[in-house]
Scaffold this motif. Structure first.
Motif, PDB file in Angstrom:
ATOM      1  N   THR A  88      83.042  23.739  42.627  1.00 50.83           N
ATOM      2  CA  THR A  88      82.056  23.910  41.865  1.00 50.83           C
ATOM      3  C   THR A  88      82.533  24.104  40.583  1.00 50.83           C
ATOM      4  O   THR A  88      83.741  24.601  40.278  1.00 50.83           O
ATOM      5  CB  THR A  88      81.403  25.470  42.206  1.00 50.83           C
ATOM      6  N   TYR A  89      82.318  23.550  39.328  1.00 47.71           N
ATOM      7  CA  TYR A  89      82.590  23.662  38.202  1.00 47.71           C
ATOM      8  C   TYR A  89      81.529  24.339  37.167  1.00 47.71           C
ATOM      9  O   TYR A  89      80.307  24.151  37.438  1.00 47.71           O
ATOM     10  CB  TYR A  89      82.914  22.215  37.436  1.00 47.71           C
ATOM     11  N   HIS A  90      82.164  25.022  36.295  1.00 42.01           N
ATOM     12  CA  HIS A  90      81.398  25.559  35.041  1.00 42.01           C
ATOM     13  C   HIS A  90      81.684  24.544  33.683  1.00 42.01           C
ATOM     14  O   HIS A  90      82.732  24.278  33.595  1.00 42.01           O
ATOM     15  CB  HIS A  90      81.372  26.749  34.688  1.00 42.01           C
ATOM     16  N   ALA A  91      80.408  24.424  32.889  1.00 37.59           N
ATOM     17  CA  ALA A  91      80.472  23.527  31.920  1.00 37.59           C
ATOM     18  C   ALA A  91      79.609  24.077  30.971  1.00 37.59           C
ATOM     19  O   ALA A  91      78.643  24.810  31.076  1.00 37.59           O
ATOM     20  CB  ALA A  91      80.273  22.357  32.389  1.00 37.59           C
ATOM     21  N   LEU A  92      79.700  23.392  29.663  1.00 41.03           N
ATOM     22  CA  LEU A  92      78.888  23.781  28.615  1.00 41.03           C
ATOM     23  C   LEU A  92      78.328  22.270  27.985  1.00 41.03           C
ATOM     24  O   LEU A  92      79.263  21.612  27.915  1.00 41.03           O
ATOM     25  CB  LEU A  92      79.452  24.519  27.351  1.00 41.03           C
ATOM     26  N   CYS A  93      77.255  21.897  28.100  1.00 40.61           N
ATOM     27  CA  CYS A  93      76.710  20.573  27.949  1.00 40.61           C
ATOM     28  C   CYS A  93      75.740  20.769  26.701  1.00 40.61           C
ATOM     29  O   CYS A  93      75.020  21.598  26.084  1.00 40.61           O
ATOM     30  CB  CYS A  93      76.069  20.182  28.884  1.00 40.61           C
ATOM     31  N   ILE A 144      76.153  25.364  32.339  1.00 39.50           N
ATOM     32  CA  ILE A 144      75.511  24.555  33.552  1.00 39.50           C
ATOM     33  C   ILE A 144      76.658  24.616  34.767  1.00 39.50           C
ATOM     34  O   ILE A 144      77.759  25.047  34.368  1.00 39.50           O
ATOM     35  CB  ILE A 144      75.378  23.049  33.610  1.00 39.50           C
ATOM     36  N   GLU A 145      76.184  24.619  36.179  1.00 41.72           N
ATOM     37  CA  GLU A 145      76.949  24.743  37.147  1.00 41.72           C
ATOM     38  C   GLU A 145      76.955  22.827  37.545  1.00 41.72           C
ATOM     39  O   GLU A 145      75.896  22.518  37.585  1.00 41.72           O
ATOM     40  CB  GLU A 145      76.674  25.333  38.136  1.00 41.72           C
ATOM     41  N   LEU A 146      78.285  22.369  38.000  1.00 39.33           N
ATOM     42  CA  LEU A 146      78.294  21.043  38.505  1.00 39.33           C
ATOM     43  C   LEU A 146      78.821  21.333  39.739  1.00 39.33           C
ATOM     44  O   LEU A 146      79.859  21.881  39.918  1.00 39.33           O
ATOM     45  CB  LEU A 146      79.136  20.390  37.479  1.00 39.33           C
ATOM     46  N   LEU A 185      87.534  20.952  25.615  1.00 37.21           N
ATOM     47  CA  LEU A 185      86.690  20.473  26.662  1.00 37.21           C
ATOM     48  C   LEU A 185      85.851  21.721  27.406  1.00 37.21           C
ATOM     49  O   LEU A 185      86.720  22.178  28.148  1.00 37.21           O
ATOM     50  CB  LEU A 185      87.268  19.496  27.670  1.00 37.21           C
ATOM     51  N   ALA A 186      84.932  21.733  27.512  1.00 36.23           N
ATOM     52  CA  ALA A 186      84.254  22.956  27.968  1.00 36.23           C
ATOM     53  C   ALA A 186      83.929  22.581  29.492  1.00 36.23           C
ATOM     54  O   ALA A 186      82.740  22.500  29.915  1.00 36.23           O
ATOM     55  CB  ALA A 186      82.959  23.343  27.242  1.00 36.23           C
ATOM     56  N   LEU A 187      84.998  22.438  30.404  1.00 37.77           N
ATOM     57  CA  LEU A 187      84.925  21.994  31.848  1.00 37.77           C
ATOM     58  C   LEU A 187      86.034  22.994  32.491  1.00 37.77           C
ATOM     59  O   LEU A 187      87.121  22.840  32.331  1.00 37.77           O
ATOM     60  CB  LEU A 187      85.019  20.649  32.053  1.00 37.77           C
ATOM     61  N   HIS A 188      85.493  23.566  33.418  1.00 35.87           N
ATOM     62  CA  HIS A 188      86.291  24.510  34.190  1.00 35.87           C
ATOM     63  C   HIS A 188      86.110  24.464  35.839  1.00 35.87           C
ATOM     64  O   HIS A 188      84.853  24.766  36.029  1.00 35.87           O
ATOM     65  CB  HIS A 188      86.374  26.060  33.786  1.00 35.87           C
TER      66      HIS A 188
END
Length: 211
Positions: A88-93, A144-146, A185-188
């Motif tokens: 599971t990733y958290h991000a800002l879109c 968001i959750e990816l 990059l807002a991806l974690h």
């Protein structure tokens, strides 16, 4: 290079759970000036047995499992190949998706004319699927959750771009205000679920999102 930038989240005789910082390679690059990476830092600072199991992009931060012996490496690698893990990733879109959740099913391939970008290609691309869910809505962006079902290179970044919501701070795929809205990059990689390579126990690990 020092280990200080790599947080060890959990230690097991068979594996490590670590937090890879943004702007650090998972494994050495081909060029001489790209030798510094997560696995080398671990091997040079108390974990000479460390073996890479899976990777995160250079700009992506978050949770990784590192094997500590050949048998564990083989068993953990098989879990990723057989899609038995959960990631599971958290991000800002950028922008506001019309729905609160969705499923993206768009095939991807490497774009050699625009290295190192990847693109959607319905004829030559490999199957790629991502579930997404809005966690928070803000004025001009969303948290968001990816959840990737497949593990293609740049999958989450290209999929979100394809539905019109690039990730903030993405120097490869975002532009204008979406690029300028975040210094990284807002991806974690926030959560990882694996089975213990020997006991088979299902294990879940979390890594707090830094943005």
């Amino acid at each position: 290079m020092p280990l200080s930038t790599i947080q060890i989240l959990h230690q097991d005789p068979c594996f490590l759970i670590v937090n890879k910082p943004s702007l650090l390679l998972s494994v050495p690059g081909r060029a001489e000036d790209n030798k510094d990476c997560l696995i080398t830092r671990l091997q040079d600072n108390g974990y000479p047995e460390a073996r890479i199991v899976h990777r995160l992009d250079w700009e992506t931060s978050g949770i990784l499992v590192i094997a500590r012996d050949p048998d564990s490496h083989r068993k953990l690698s098989r879990q990723f190949q057989d899609r038995e893990t959960e990631k599971t990733y958290h991000a800002l879109c950028w922008g506001q998706p019309e729905q609160d959740s969705g499923h993206i099913d768009l095939p991807l391939r490497y774009d050699p004319e625009n290295k190192p970008r990847h693109i959607v290609d319905h004829d030559l691309g490999k199957s790629a699927q991502t579930f997404w869910r809005v966690l928070e809505r803000h004025h001009d962006h969303c948290r968001i959750e990816l959840t990737p079902i497949t593990g293609r290179s740049h999958q989450l970044r290209v999929h979100m771009l394809a539905i019109g919501h690039p990730l903030l701070g993405d120097r490869l795929y975002a532009s204008g205000p979406a690029l300028d809205a975040c210094p990284r990059l807002a991806l974690h990689a926030q959560r990882l679920v694996i089975s213990h390579p020997h006991s088979g126990e299902r294990l879940s690990y979390l890594c707090p999102t830094p943005f």
